[in-house]
Design an enzyme around this catalytic site. Structure first.
Site, PDB file in Angstrom:
ATOM      1  N   ILE B 114      28.243  69.497 -30.849  1.00  0.00           N
ATOM      2  CA  ILE B 114      28.474  68.063 -30.984  1.00  0.00           C
ATOM      3  C   ILE B 114      28.715  67.697 -32.456  1.00  0.00           C
ATOM      4  CG2 ILE B 114      27.495  65.777 -30.485  1.00  0.00           C
ATOM      5  CD1 ILE B 114      27.924  67.665 -28.023  1.00  0.00           C
ATOM      6  N   TYR B 177      35.883  58.862 -21.881  1.00  0.00           N
ATOM      7  CA  TYR B 177      35.107  57.891 -21.101  1.00  0.00           C
ATOM      8  C   TYR B 177      36.050  56.939 -20.359  1.00  0.00           C
ATOM      9  CZ  TYR B 177      31.715  59.323 -24.740  1.00  0.00           C
ATOM     10  OH  TYR B 177      30.933  60.027 -25.621  1.00  0.00           O
ATOM     11  N   GLU B 227      46.195  64.147 -28.439  1.00  0.00           N
ATOM     12  CA  GLU B 227      46.561  63.217 -29.498  1.00  0.00           C
ATOM     13  C   GLU B 227      47.502  63.910 -30.461  1.00  0.00           C
ATOM     14  OE1 GLU B 227      42.570  62.251 -30.710  1.00  0.00           O
ATOM     15  OE2 GLU B 227      42.572  63.785 -32.257  1.00  0.00           O
ATOM     16  N   HIS B 265      40.017  61.700 -36.882  1.00  0.00           N
ATOM     17  CA  HIS B 265      39.853  63.129 -36.675  1.00  0.00           C
ATOM     18  C   HIS B 265      40.696  63.884 -37.695  1.00  0.00           C
ATOM     19  CE1 HIS B 265      39.128  62.704 -32.058  1.00  0.00           C
ATOM     20  NE2 HIS B 265      38.185  62.150 -32.774  1.00  0.00           N
TER      21      HIS B 265
END
Lengths: 408, 312
Positions: B114, B177, B227, B265
Site C-alpha cells: 500500500i 471505487y 491512465e 502519480h
C-alpha cells in the site's frame, strides 16, 4: 525535482563524468571576472555564455527584451582581441541577458527571467551525440540510451530515425558492465582514444544516475572534441523526489524561483496541484479520479482550471489550503469538489469544505459531489449549512454538468 | 470463485503504524483472517483489534470481534508459526523495499504493498530480487485486493463491493471505487477487484491480472482502468486481442492532461508521443474492448461489452 545545468555539471563532474570548465555568474561583474581564468586554464580564447533556466531549448530561444539575442552565446572576440576583447563582449552580453526574459519552446510565451549565467570554456567540436540514463517502465530497469543525432530531441529521433538509437539495459544486480559500455561506443562509431573516453564517460554517467536517484539524466549534446576527448556540452538532471530523504545535500540545489508559487504551496500541504488554462477549479481525492474529473468537465463542454489531488488522508487543513489555492486563481469561475471517500469519510470532507468556505469565502458557484463512506451524513451536513451558491450533485457527470451550466 | 485472495488467505501485516493499524482493523472487521505481524522490537507481544463487525464483509458474522494478532521478530518466524500466505505492507517508504524482499525471502505467496512514495531505484532492485521467486507482488502505491464477502487486503471501502460476475483491475485507487460502485449498483457485482498501483515500477501488471481473470471460471467479464503514461495499457490491449475471450470494458484517465506534466502519480506523465490517452483508447478499441467515455459510464461499458458478447 529539476536543477540547473551548472549544478548538474558540478554533480556529474564530481562523479567522474567529463564536463567543460565553467563558472557561475549572478551579476555582470561575476560574468566578466570568469573570462580570464577560464581562458588561462584552458588555453582556448573562446567562451560561451549560457542562460540558466530550468526550461530546455535555450539556444534557439530569444529574449523578449532583445529579440535578436539567443539564450546561449558563443564569444569569439577573444580569438583576435585577446582576454580584454572577450571580457568586453561578455560584459555586453551579460548586461542584456541578466534580468531579461527568455522565451523557448518549453517556457511558454510568457518566458522565464534569467537570473544566473554560466560562463563556460569553448569546445572544438568534432562530433555530437545524444546520451541518457532513464527508466524503462516496460522492464522496470534503467537503460542507457544513445543516438548519433546529437542536439536533436530524442522523441524526434525516435519518431523519424529509430535506427539511430541504441540502448543497453542495466541489470541492477551488477550495474552497467564494461562490455555494454564498449557496445554502445562501438555502435556510435567511436574508435581509439575517443572510444576509451566514451566508455569511461558512459560508465561514470550510469553510476552517477543510480547513485543520485535521478528521474532522468540527459546529455544532449555529448561531444567528441577535436582533441579526442568526450564531454557533456549540456546536462539535464532531475531527481526522484521520493528518494530525496537520502540525499540531503541535493535539497539546497532547488531553485524555488523556477517553480510555480501555487504548486510550491500545494506541495507544502501534501497536495498535487497543476495549474491549467480553464475556468473550473477542481478539488478531488486520488490522481486517477482527479484526471477523470478533468476529462469529464471537458466532455460536458467546460475547461478545467487545475488538476488537484488532495490525497487519501486529507484533513480540514489540507482542504482549506486547496480552496485557497483554487480561489486565488482569478480565472476560476466555479469550483467542483469530487470526492469518493474510501477510508476518508464524507462527513470529514463536508466539514472540511464548510470550514474552508468559512475561512476563504465563496465568490463563485460551488458544486460538491460526495460518494463513499458516510455519504448520507456528509450530504446532510452540506445541505443543512444552506450556503448560497452551493449545489450537491449525485454523480460525477451530473456534478460536471451543473458546474459547467453555472459558470456559463 | 475469485483470484489472488479468498477464504483461504491468511494475512500477515508489515507496518503497524497508525495507517497500518487502522486499515488492518477494517480488514478484520470485514472478516479477513489476520494471523501475524512481524516487528523488529516487539516480538512476543500481541496486537489487539476489537470492534463491531462490518456487516458488508464475510457473511454470518454479527456483533463484535476481538482478535489478538501475535507479533514475531521476522517474517520467516511469522510464516513458520502461522502458515501465513499473504502479506500487506504499510511500512514507510525508506524501509518498504526491505520489507517486500523479506516477505519474498520467507516465501510469502502474495505481497500487497500500500505504501506510497517508495524510491524508483528501490523498486528496480525489488523487481530484480523477485525474479525466480514464487512471490507475487501487487503494488506499490495501490488500494489493495478484495474478493467481496471473503477477504479484504488494503484500504478500499468494503461496503461498495458485492459478489458477482466482473473482474476489476485498475491503476487508480478512487477510480476503482467508482467502477466497483457502478457494478454493484447495476447488479453485475465483482469476482475480485485488484488495484495494481500507479507507480512506474510495480509488481503485478494488467496482463498478469487479465490472465488470472481469463482463467477464473466465475469471472464472466473484465473491466480495466488505466491512465496516461507508460505502455502498460497498450501491452494489455495486445494481450486482450490475442488471449482474452471474455468481454472487456475499459476506461483511460487523462484524455485532457497536458503533455510533460506529472499528474500526481509518478506513472501519469506523458512525454513525446508515448502513452497518451488517445493511443491507449485506440489500442483497446482495436482489441475489441468497449471503452467508457467518462468514468460515470464504466458500469454501462461493461454491460455493453457483455451484450455484444451475448452474455448480458
Amino acid at each position: 525535482m529539476k536543477i540547473h545545468e551548472y549544478q548538474a555539471k558540478e554533480l556529474l563532474g564530481a562523479r567522474g563524468v567529463s564536463v567543460p570548465q565553467g563558472r557561475l555568474a549572478n551579476t555582470v561583474e561575476e560574468a566578466v571576472a570568469a573570462v580570464k581564468p577560464l581562458i588561462q586554464a584552458t588555453g582556448n580564447a573562446v567562451v560561451v555564455v549560457k542562460s540558466q533556466i530550468h526550461a530546455g531549448g535555450r539556444g534557439k530561444g530569444r529574449f523578449l527584451e532583445h529579440p535578436d539575442l539567443g539564450g546561449v552565446n558563443v564569444v569569439l572576440d577573444g580569438l583576435k582581441g585577446g582576454v580584454e576583447a572577450a571580457e568586453a563582449a561578455v560584459r555586453s552580453l551579460a548586461e542584456r541577458m541578466l534580468g531579461s526574459t527568455l522565451v523557448t519552446v518549453q517556457t511558454g510565451p510568457e518566458g522565464k527571467q534569467v537570473n544566473r549565467l554560466y560562463v563556460e570554456q569553448g569546445i572544438d567540436i568534432e562530433r555530437e551525440f545524444y546520451l541518457s540514463v532513464v527508466l524503462d517502465r516496460a522492464t522496470g530497469r534503467n537503460i542507457v540510451m544513445a543516438s548519433t543525432e546529437g542536439g536533436t530531441e530524442i522523441e524526434e529521433v525516435a519518431a523519424e530515425r529509430p535506427d539511430a538509437i541504441t540502448r543497453e539495459t542495466i541489470d541492477p544486480a551488477v550495474g552497467l558492465l564494461p562490455f555494454q559500455a564498449h557496445a554502445l561506443t562501438w555502435r556510435l562509431g567511436l574508435r581509439g582514444d575517443a572510444a576509451k573516453a566514451g566508455r569511461r564517460f558512459i560508465t561514470a554517467l550510469a553510476g552517477a544516475a543510480i547513485e543520485l536517484d535521478t528521474d532522468m539524466v540527459e546529455i544532449n549534446p555529448l561531444v567528441v572534441t577535436k582533441g579526442g576527448d568526450v564531454m557533456a556540452l549540456d546536462a539535464k538532471v532531475s531527481f526522484d523526489k521520493n528518494a530525496l530523504f537520502r540525499h540531503s545535500a541535493l535539497a539546497s540545489l532547488r531553485d524555488l524561483s523556477e517553480e510555480d508559487a501555487a504548486e510550491i504551496k500545494a506541495a507544502d500541504y501534501g497536495l498535487s496541484f497543476i495549474k491549467l488554462d480553464g475556468t473550473i477549479g477542481c478539488l478531488v481525492n486520488g490522481a486517477g479520479l482527479a484526471m477523470a474529473t478533468m476529462d469529464t468537465i471537458k466532455e460536458v463542454g467546460g475547461e478545467p482550471a487545475n488538476f488537484l489531488d488532495v490525497g487519501g488522508g486529507a484533513t480540514t487543513e489540507n482542504v482549506t489550503a486547496a480552496f485557497e489555492i483554487i480561489t486565488r486563481d482569478p480565472s476560476v469561475k466555479g469550483i467542483f469538489v469530487n470526492i469518493f471517500g474510501g477510508i476518508m469519510k464524507c462527513d470529514t470532507i463536508a466539514n472540511g469544505v464548510l470550514q474552508a468556505v468559512h475561512n476563504v469565502g465563496l465568490q463563485v458557484p460551488l458544486v460538491v459531489r460526495l460518494e463513499g463512506t458516510n455519504v448520507e451524513l456528509g450530504k446532510r451536513i452540506i445541505e443543512d449549512a444552506g450556503l448560497p451558491g452551493l449545489v450537491v450533485a449525485g454523480s460525477m457527470r451530473e456534478g460536471a454538468e451543473r458546474i459547467v451550466e453555472l459558470t456559463r | 470463485m475469485s483470484v489472488l485472495v479468498g477464504t483461504g488467505t491468511k494475512l500477515l501485516v508489515q507496518g503497524l503504524g497508525g495507517a497500518g493499524k487502522f486499515h488492518v482493523d477494517r480488514s478484520i472487521a470485514y472478516g479477513t483472517q489476520v494471523v501475524a505481524a512481524p516487528h523488529p522490537t516487539r516480538a512476543g507481544e500481541v496486537e489487539v483489534f476489537e470492534g463491531e463487525v462490518d456487516a458488508s464483509g464475510v457473511p454470518g458474522r454479527t456483533g463484535s470481534y476481538r482478535v489478538e494478532v501475535p507479533i514475531f521478530a521476522t517474517v520467516r518466524d511469522a510464516v513458520a508459526a502461522t502458515g501465513a500466505n499473504a502479506s500487506v505492507v504499510f511500512v514507510p517508504p525508506p524501509f518498504a523495499a526491505d520489507a517486500i524482499m523479506e516477505a519474498a525471502d520467507a516465501g510469502v505467496e502474495l505481497v500487497v504493498v500500500i505504501t506510497d512514495g517508495i524510491p524508483i531505484q528501490d523498486m528496480v532492485r525489488v523487481k530484480r530480487y523477485l525474479e525466480g521467486k514464487r512471490t507475487r507482488l501487487v503494488g506499490p502505491n495501490c488500494p489493495g485486493v478484495i474478493t467481496p464477502h471473503e477477504c479484504r487486503i488494503g484500504i478500499m471501502p468494503g461496503y461498495i463491493h458485492e459478489t458477482g460476475r466482473v473482474g476489476v483491475v485498475s491503476r487508480s485507487g478512487t477510480l476503482t471505487y467508482e467502477a466497483v460502485k457502478q457494478l454493484t449498483d447495476n447488479g453485475l457485482g465483482q469476482t475480485t477487484a485488484v488495484g495494481i498501483g500507479g507507480d512506474p515500477v510495480n509488481g503485478t501488471n494488467f496482463v498478469d491480472v487479465l490472465r488470472l481473470f481469463q482463467d477464473d471460471p466465475a469471472t464472466e467479464a473484465i473491466i480495466m482502468i488505466g491512465e496516461i503514461g507508460g505502455t502498460a495499457e497498450e501491452e494489455a490491449a495486445a494481450f486482450i486481442r490475442d488471449h482474452v475471450t471474455k468481454p472487456v470494458a475499459a476506461f483511460i484517465a487523462g484524455t485532457t492532461a497536458p503533455a510533460g506534466k506529472r499528474m500526481g502519480h509518478a506513472g501519469a506523465i506523458i512525454s513525446g508521443g508515448a502513452g497518451t490517452a488517445a493511443e491507449k483508447i485506440a489500442a483497446l478499441e482495436a482489441a475489441g474492448a468497449v471503452v467508457a467515455v467518462t468514468p460515470s459510464d464504466m458500469g454501462d461499458a461493461v454491460l455493453e461489452a457483455m451484450r455484444r458478447a451475448g452474455s448480458a
